[in-house]
Design a protein around this motif. Sequence first.
Motif, mmCIF file in Angstrom:
data_model
loop_
_atom_site.group_PDB
_atom_site.id
_atom_site.type_symbol
_atom_site.label_atom_id
_atom_site.label_comp_id
_atom_site.label_asym_id
_atom_site.label_seq_id
_atom_site.Cartn_x
_atom_site.Cartn_y
_atom_site.Cartn_z
ATOM 1 N N LYS A 26 0.843 -1.198 0.000
ATOM 2 C CA LYS A 26 0.000 0.000 0.000
ATOM 3 C C LYS A 26 0.883 1.254 0.000
ATOM 4 N N HIS A 27 1.950 1.232 0.787
ATOM 5 C CA HIS A 27 2.879 2.357 0.842
ATOM 6 C C HIS A 27 3.566 2.545 -0.514
ATOM 7 N N SER A 29 2.338 1.679 -3.447
ATOM 8 C CA SER A 29 1.328 2.189 -4.378
ATOM 9 C C SER A 29 1.112 3.687 -4.187
ATOM 10 N N LYS A 30 1.117 4.131 -2.953
ATOM 11 C CA LYS A 30 0.935 5.556 -2.663
ATOM 12 C C LYS A 30 2.111 6.369 -3.199
ATOM 13 N N GLU A 34 2.020 9.117 -6.305
ATOM 14 C CA GLU A 34 2.530 10.481 -6.121
ATOM 15 C C GLU A 34 3.536 10.823 -7.213
#
Length: 149
Positions: A26-27, A29-30, A34
């Motif tokens: 998830k990190h 993907s974030k 960005e």
Amino acid sequence: MNMIMIIIFMAGAFAVQMGLGFLQIKHFSKAYAEMRRIGKVAIGKKPGKIRSGTIVLFAVSKSGRILKAKKMQGVTVMATFRDLHGFEDKNIRHLNEEDMTHCNKLLKAAIQDAVSNYKIIMSGGVIQEKSSLFRNMMVKAERMVAVKK
């Protein structure tokens, strides 16, 4: 009774590992999203088998100028992306050893992988998948079976 406790402990450890792995994905993907908002993203990796693994992300303009760089380096799933300074406004196609003097060996390898991946994609090529340890073991096993026939 002890066997049941061991199984419960192992199942719990597996569940925690899955949860932390999910958070790391998830990190990633974030951070990728960005960087994608800024420009094209060149990704390089140097997986660590025993030592820390490293992933780099370069947000790149259409001309190849690096707009922003991030790195994730660590041994555990607790590693997070951090800004990687010193590469802004440089052209990704022309990165060399002098540009990476402040980087450790694993980070240099990941950066070189990102540069290579960028050049391959921009020239219309396809990045070859690297064989995993499991895949290599399967290929060796298949060869051994084929020889016996």
